[in-house]
Design a protein around this motif. Structure first.
Motif, short mmCIF file in Angstrom:
data_model
loop_
_atom_site.label_atom_id
_atom_site.label_comp_id
_atom_site.label_asym_id
_atom_site.label_seq_id
_atom_site.Cartn_x
_atom_site.Cartn_y
_atom_site.Cartn_z
N ALA A 234 52.97 50.10 46.28
CA ALA A 234 53.73 50.65 45.23
C ALA A 234 53.68 49.76 44.02
CB ALA A 234 55.10 50.87 45.63
N MET A 235 53.14 48.36 44.13
CA MET A 235 53.37 47.51 43.12
C MET A 235 52.04 47.47 42.14
SD MET A 235 54.35 44.08 45.29
CE MET A 235 54.48 42.92 44.02
N ASP A 236 52.15 47.25 40.75
CA ASP A 236 51.30 47.26 39.81
C ASP A 236 50.33 46.13 39.99
OD1 ASP A 236 49.45 47.02 37.53
OD2 ASP A 236 51.31 47.41 36.09
N ARG A 237 49.05 46.52 40.62
CA ARG A 237 48.09 45.58 41.06
C ARG A 237 47.45 44.73 40.15
NH1 ARG A 237 45.43 48.65 46.50
NH2 ARG A 237 47.48 49.33 47.33
N ASP A 238 47.13 45.23 38.85
CA ASP A 238 46.58 44.83 37.67
C ASP A 238 47.74 43.52 37.18
OD1 ASP A 238 44.55 46.30 37.62
OD2 ASP A 238 45.39 47.67 35.84
N ALA A 239 48.89 43.99 37.20
CA ALA A 239 49.88 42.97 36.83
C ALA A 239 49.95 41.83 37.91
CB ALA A 239 51.33 43.36 36.69
N VAL A 240 49.91 42.15 39.27
CA VAL A 240 50.01 41.02 40.42
C VAL A 240 48.76 40.07 40.12
CG1 VAL A 240 49.80 40.77 42.68
CG2 VAL A 240 51.34 42.22 41.90
N ALA A 241 47.57 40.78 39.99
CA ALA A 241 46.20 39.90 39.85
C ALA A 241 46.42 38.90 38.53
CB ALA A 241 44.89 40.70 39.75
N ALA A 242 46.96 39.59 37.44
CA ALA A 242 46.97 38.92 36.31
C ALA A 242 48.14 37.62 36.44
CB ALA A 242 47.55 39.53 35.06
N GLN A 243 49.21 37.95 37.09
CA GLN A 243 50.22 36.92 37.40
C GLN A 243 49.67 35.79 38.19
OE1 GLN A 243 51.83 35.56 40.31
NE2 GLN A 243 53.00 34.10 38.66
N VAL A 244 48.90 36.19 39.40
CA VAL A 244 48.12 35.14 40.38
C VAL A 244 47.21 34.48 39.31
CG1 VAL A 244 46.74 34.73 42.41
CG2 VAL A 244 48.53 36.37 42.32
N ASP A 245 46.41 34.92 38.58
CA ASP A 245 45.19 34.33 37.92
C ASP A 245 45.91 33.23 36.97
OD1 ASP A 245 42.49 34.31 37.22
OD2 ASP A 245 42.99 35.05 35.20
N TRP B 5 48.53 35.61 51.71
CA TRP B 5 47.21 35.80 51.86
C TRP B 5 46.88 36.98 51.42
CZ3 TRP B 5 50.14 33.70 55.96
CH2 TRP B 5 50.61 34.67 56.82
N ASP B 6 47.54 38.13 51.55
CA ASP B 6 46.97 39.34 51.04
C ASP B 6 47.13 39.55 49.48
OD1 ASP B 6 46.74 40.67 53.55
OD2 ASP B 6 48.87 40.99 53.73
N ILE B 7 48.12 38.93 48.80
CA ILE B 7 48.08 39.12 47.37
C ILE B 7 46.93 37.95 47.07
CG2 ILE B 7 49.32 37.90 45.51
CD1 ILE B 7 50.78 40.18 46.40
N ALA B 8 46.60 37.00 47.68
CA ALA B 8 45.50 36.11 47.37
C ALA B 8 44.02 36.80 47.37
CB ALA B 8 45.49 34.86 47.92
N GLY B 9 44.03 37.92 48.24
CA GLY B 9 42.74 38.48 48.73
C GLY B 9 42.82 39.59 47.76
N LEU B 10 43.93 40.27 47.10
CA LEU B 10 43.92 41.05 46.25
C LEU B 10 43.25 40.61 44.75
CD1 LEU B 10 44.74 43.61 44.54
CD2 LEU B 10 47.03 42.65 44.46
N TRP B 11 43.82 39.14 44.73
CA TRP B 11 43.22 38.42 43.37
C TRP B 11 41.75 38.36 43.31
CZ3 TRP B 11 40.68 33.66 43.13
CH2 TRP B 11 40.65 33.22 41.90
N VAL B 12 41.39 38.12 44.58
CA VAL B 12 39.78 37.92 44.56
C VAL B 12 38.96 38.96 44.47
CG1 VAL B 12 38.05 37.25 46.10
CG2 VAL B 12 40.03 35.85 46.19
N THR B 13 39.40 40.15 44.97
CA THR B 13 38.67 41.32 44.77
C THR B 13 38.82 42.01 43.30
OG1 THR B 13 40.50 42.70 45.68
CG2 THR B 13 39.05 41.97 47.22
N HIS B 14 40.23 41.76 42.99
CA HIS B 14 40.22 42.63 41.46
C HIS B 14 39.50 41.86 40.35
CE1 HIS B 14 42.80 44.26 38.44
NE2 HIS B 14 42.49 43.14 37.57
N HIS B 15 39.15 40.34 40.76
CA HIS B 15 38.34 39.47 39.73
C HIS B 15 36.91 39.28 40.11
CE1 HIS B 15 41.91 38.40 37.04
NE2 HIS B 15 42.49 38.20 38.03
N PHE B 16 36.34 39.34 41.32
CA PHE B 16 35.00 39.08 42.02
C PHE B 16 34.41 39.93 42.76
CE2 PHE B 16 37.64 35.11 41.07
CZ PHE B 16 36.82 34.38 40.13
N GLY B 17 35.03 41.12 42.95
CA GLY B 17 34.50 42.20 43.76
C GLY B 17 34.91 41.99 45.17
N ARG B 18 33.95 42.35 46.16
CA ARG B 18 34.38 42.49 47.69
C ARG B 18 34.51 41.18 48.18
NH1 ARG B 18 31.76 46.55 51.85
NH2 ARG B 18 33.02 47.92 50.54
#
Length: 342
Positions: A110-121, A150-163
């Motif tokens: 339910a979290m904003d995944r774009d925001a999560v990926a941006a924060q991790v980045d 590790w799931d948050i880290a995986g989300l960051w990878v897939t958001h910025h670099f694909g599968r």
């Protein structure tokens, strides 16, 4: 909830086959996880924070087997600094970190995944190593410890670099395994089961040869083929897979530290390791020890985010315990650091 649930398999953890048909406990486990994904994401953030902190503190006060084992592990990590007071505080903070992982697992859908990926980045060191691998069309193995999320880290990878491809444990009941697969696939990961299908090694090599990204847990070994390393001054065994896959496919091998911050997540993707030697066995031994060295520095700097609640060093296993066979609880006769008994 009275205490955090048992850990799910992080991406890349080897599998354990079910040893019995699903029963009442399996159904209750499945219902509990379904309720977690349905309810936790629906309550306000402050309420979830409070509930999971209470759960962590309750588990810490009860001093169950997992908490006692965490104390043994962190006692080694702290080394000469491990006074009873510091160890107790570190274990309690570690349980809160572990509970935070679970809270985020249930809330992430339910979290904003774009925001999560941006924060991790914004809190990532070493992104350029993945970018370089992609420019060169070269595979990259990201190997992580049981730390942070590790799931948050995986989300960051897939958001910025694909599968991204990883291997997961086949849980019991099967319906719970299916839920975790669906959850991680929803984050953009390609999930390969270690058992119950085609062996994943061939697919992993194909992905790397094609310039793909794979992520594997690289600290706790549950196979019979672990590589001997020195870790926090004691003999331990690390998985052979990350270094072996990198060596076989001429891929980059980048140990990656994961940790929580006060309001988010941080990660450090280390430069590709140089695998010493010309023979595969030597390269795998070299890679495993280098991974252990990198993890030791990262875990030593942020010990509370290392979620190792299981026996890790051989000294905590019963005499004669077979290599590669996990045990959930420490032996009753094992010594417990003072802080874990207070």
């Amino acid at each position: 909830m009275s205490q955090p649930p048992a850990a799910p398999p992080p991406a890349g953890e080897p599998a354990r086959e079910p040893d019995a048909a699903p029963g009442t406990l399996d159904r209750l486990t499945d219902l509990g996880f379904a309720a977690g994904w349905s309810l936790v994401k629906a309550v306000p953030q402050w309420a979830a924070d409070g509930a999971f902190r209470v759960a962590a503190d309750t588990a810490f006060r009860r001093r169950g087997p997992a908490v006692r084992q965490l104390a043994r592990n962190l006692h080694r990590v702290l080394g000469p600094r491990s006074t009873p007071e510091l160890l107790a505080a570190t274990v309690q903070a570690g349980m809160r970190s572990y509970a935070r992982y679970w809270q985020e697992t249930f809330r992430l859908p339910a979290m904003d995944r774009d925001a999560v990926a941006a924060q991790v980045d914004a809190a990532t060191v070493g992104r350029e190593h993945i970018e370089r691998a992609q420019r060169e069309g070269r595979g990259i193995v990201l190997t992580v410890p049981h730390a942070g999320n590790w799931d948050i880290a995986g989300l960051w990878v897939t958001h910025h670099f694909g599968r991204m491809t990883t291997v997961v444990e086949r849980l019991r009941p099967e319906s719970l395994y299916d839920k975790f697969v669906a959850y991680r696939e929803s984050l953009g990961m390609e999930i390969l089961p270690l058992t119950g299908g085609a062996p994943p090694s061939a697919t992993l090599r194909e992905r790397l040869t094609a310039g793909g990204i794979i992520a594997l847990v690289g600290d706790r070994d549950l196979s019979a083929n672990g590589i001997p390393v020195t870790f926090f001054g004691e003999p331990a065994r690390f998985p052979a897979g990350p270094a072996m896959l990198a060596a076989l496919t001429d891929s980059y091998l980048c140990p990656t530290d994961l940790r929580f911050t006060a309001d988010g997540w941080a990660q450090h993707i280390h430069p590709p390791l140089e695998l010493a030697g010309t023979r595969l066995a030597a390269q795998v031994r070299s890679g495993a020890q280098q991974i252990a060295d990198v993890f030791e520095r990262g875990i030593g700097a942020h010990p509370t985010d290392w979620h190792m609640l299981q026996p890790f060093w051989p000294g905590d296993f019963p005499a004669g315990h077979p290599a590669g066979v996990p045990i959930k609880n420490p032996p009753a006769t094992a010594s417990v650091p003072t802080a874990a008994r207070r």
